[in-house]
Design a protein around this motif. Structure first.
Motif, PDB file in Angstrom:
ATOM      1  N   UNK A  10       0.913  -1.173   0.149  1.00 13.97           N
ATOM      2  CA  UNK A  10       0.046  -0.082  -0.023  1.00 13.97           C
ATOM      3  C   UNK A  10       1.075   1.225   0.057  1.00 13.97           C
ATOM      4  N   UNK A  11       1.110   1.878  -0.998  1.00 22.40           N
ATOM      5  CA  UNK A  11       1.871   3.093  -1.191  1.00 22.40           C
ATOM      6  C   UNK A  11       1.824   4.171  -0.466  1.00 22.40           C
ATOM      7  N   UNK A  12       0.415   4.124   0.314  1.00 21.04           N
ATOM      8  CA  UNK A  12       0.119   5.192   0.882  1.00 21.04           C
ATOM      9  C   UNK A  12       0.638   4.950   2.633  1.00 21.04           C
ATOM     10  N   UNK A  13       0.827   3.743   2.793  1.00 20.73           N
ATOM     11  CA  UNK A  13       1.203   3.194   4.213  1.00 20.73           C
ATOM     12  C   UNK A  13       2.506   2.593   4.036  1.00 20.73           C
ATOM     13  N   UNK A  14       3.534   2.674   3.400  1.00 16.68           N
ATOM     14  CA  UNK A  14       4.889   2.018   3.359  1.00 16.68           C
ATOM     15  C   UNK A  14       5.448   1.661   4.660  1.00 16.68           C
ATOM     16  N   UNK A  15       5.329   2.748   5.505  1.00 13.55           N
ATOM     17  CA  UNK A  15       6.143   2.758   6.761  1.00 13.55           C
ATOM     18  C   UNK A  15       5.624   1.397   7.849  1.00 13.55           C
ATOM     19  N   UNK A  16       4.350   1.144   7.491  1.00  8.10           N
ATOM     20  CA  UNK A  16       3.720   0.197   8.196  1.00  8.10           C
ATOM     21  C   UNK A  16       4.032  -1.249   7.719  1.00  8.10           C
ATOM     22  N   UNK A  17       4.606  -1.259   6.548  1.00 13.69           N
ATOM     23  CA  UNK A  17       4.970  -2.587   5.842  1.00 13.69           C
ATOM     24  C   UNK A  17       6.333  -3.082   6.086  1.00 13.69           C
ATOM     25  N   UNK A  18       7.350  -2.126   6.600  1.00 13.63           N
ATOM     26  CA  UNK A  18       8.732  -2.450   6.764  1.00 13.63           C
ATOM     27  C   UNK A  18       9.063  -3.934   7.140  1.00 13.63           C
ATOM     28  N   UNK A  19       8.529  -4.503   8.223  1.00 10.43           N
ATOM     29  CA  UNK A  19       8.702  -5.905   8.457  1.00 10.43           C
ATOM     30  C   UNK A  19       8.595  -6.805   7.391  1.00 10.43           C
ATOM     31  N   UNK A  20       7.410  -6.604   6.599  1.00  9.61           N
ATOM     32  CA  UNK A  20       7.168  -7.809   5.598  1.00  9.61           C
ATOM     33  C   UNK A  20       8.021  -7.535   4.272  1.00  9.61           C
ATOM     34  N   UNK A  21       8.298  -6.278   4.081  1.00  6.31           N
ATOM     35  CA  UNK A  21       9.116  -5.789   3.004  1.00  6.31           C
ATOM     36  C   UNK A  21      10.679  -6.302   3.086  1.00  6.31           C
ATOM     37  N   UNK A  22      11.197  -6.363   4.587  1.00  3.13           N
ATOM     38  CA  UNK A  22      12.473  -6.934   4.898  1.00  3.13           C
ATOM     39  C   UNK A  22      12.382  -8.295   4.884  1.00  3.13           C
ATOM     40  N   UNK A  23      11.295  -9.088   5.381  1.00  6.59           N
ATOM     41  CA  UNK A  23      11.322 -10.392   5.166  1.00  6.59           C
ATOM     42  C   UNK A  23      11.279 -10.808   3.789  1.00  6.59           C
ATOM     43  N   UNK A  24      10.497 -10.273   2.898  1.00  7.87           N
ATOM     44  CA  UNK A  24      10.348 -10.594   1.434  1.00  7.87           C
ATOM     45  C   UNK A  24      11.995 -10.436   0.831  1.00  7.87           C
ATOM     46  N   UNK A  25      12.573  -9.251   1.096  1.00  8.51           N
ATOM     47  CA  UNK A  25      13.662  -9.259   0.574  1.00  8.51           C
ATOM     48  C   UNK A  25      14.644 -10.349   1.000  1.00  8.51           C
ATOM     49  N   UNK A  26      14.689 -10.838   2.342  1.00  4.13           N
ATOM     50  CA  UNK A  26      15.641 -11.839   2.995  1.00  4.13           C
ATOM     51  C   UNK A  26      15.304 -13.203   2.156  1.00  4.13           C
ATOM     52  N   UNK A  27      13.908 -13.460   2.045  1.00  2.65           N
ATOM     53  CA  UNK A  27      13.637 -14.623   1.513  1.00  2.65           C
ATOM     54  C   UNK A  27      14.066 -14.619  -0.104  1.00  2.65           C
ATOM     55  N   UNK A  28      13.985 -13.436  -0.815  1.00  2.00           N
ATOM     56  CA  UNK A  28      14.480 -13.369  -2.180  1.00  2.00           C
ATOM     57  C   UNK A  28      16.089 -13.459  -2.398  1.00  2.00           C
ATOM     58  N   UNK A  29      16.780 -13.075  -1.457  1.00  2.00           N
ATOM     59  CA  UNK A  29      18.123 -13.307  -1.268  1.00  2.00           C
ATOM     60  C   UNK A  29      18.427 -14.601  -1.324  1.00  2.00           C
ATOM     61  N   UNK A  30      17.494 -15.381  -0.105  1.00  4.17           N
ATOM     62  CA  UNK A  30      17.976 -16.544   0.222  1.00  4.17           C
ATOM     63  C   UNK A  30      17.879 -17.497  -0.821  1.00  4.17           C
ATOM     64  N   UNK A  31      16.796 -17.304  -1.454  1.00  2.00           N
ATOM     65  CA  UNK A  31      16.284 -18.181  -2.803  1.00  2.00           C
ATOM     66  C   UNK A  31      16.629 -17.759  -4.151  1.00  2.00           C
ATOM     67  N   UNK A  32      17.346 -16.580  -4.182  1.00  4.27           N
ATOM     68  CA  UNK A  32      17.472 -15.980  -5.445  1.00  4.27           C
ATOM     69  C   UNK A  32      16.405 -15.888  -6.433  1.00  4.27           C
ATOM     70  N   UNK A  33      15.554 -15.483  -5.830  1.00  4.36           N
ATOM     71  CA  UNK A  33      14.046 -15.223  -6.333  1.00  4.36           C
ATOM     72  C   UNK A  33      13.904 -13.787  -6.775  1.00  4.36           C
TER      73      UNK A  33
END
Length: 137
Positions: A10-33
């Motif tokens: 939700x572009x209007x509330x990005x500050x509330x999404x930081x935990x899920x954004x960081x989890x997604x980035x970590x899983x992306x690095x881990x899985x090269x996805x």
């Protein structure tokens, strides 16, 4: 393990999404996805953008920023719905299939009384998607 990750934002509330954004980035690095950031807007002007094209450009810029910040491959998909509040789950489920995501990472909220009557967005996606769903609280 995962080949394409979808993360609703939700572009209007990005500050509330930081935990899920960081989890997604970590899983992306881990899985090269790659991560595809998905957002839904209406055709009318809103608080984020004046039109769907401007909304898509802002989402793309956000995805590029996340790519640089986390060192991952990203993409973006802006979707238009005449009533995002009503159609959000259906629109996101369609996006999972269109993107070919095998993992959806999304932010949750603290459950409240309404969650006993209506499922949360994460619960609806988990119940009806073929992809795995990681709901981050």
């Amino acid at each position: 393990m995962f080949s394409r990750i979808m993360t609703p934002v939700d572009l209007a509330h990005l500050e509330r999404l930081r935990k899920s954004l960081d989890v997604a980035a970590g899983l992306a690095r881990q899985n090269d996805a790659p991560v595809t950031y998905v957002a839904v807007t209406s055709p009318e002007p809103g608080s984020v953008a004046h039109n769907p094209e401007e909304f898509a450009a802002k989402l793309k810029a956000f995805a590029q920023s996340e790519a640089q910040s986390h060192g991952i491959a990203t993409d973006s998909k802006a979707l238009v719905s005449h009533d995002p509040g009503v159609d959000l789950d259906k629109t996101l489920l369609k996006a999972v299939d269109e993107i070919g995501a095998d993992l959806v990472v999304m932010q949750s909220h603290v459950p409240n009384l309404a969650d006993y009557l209506w499922p949360s967005n994460g619960g609806a996606i988990a119940a009806h998607s073929k992809a795995s769903v990681f709901v981050v609280r």
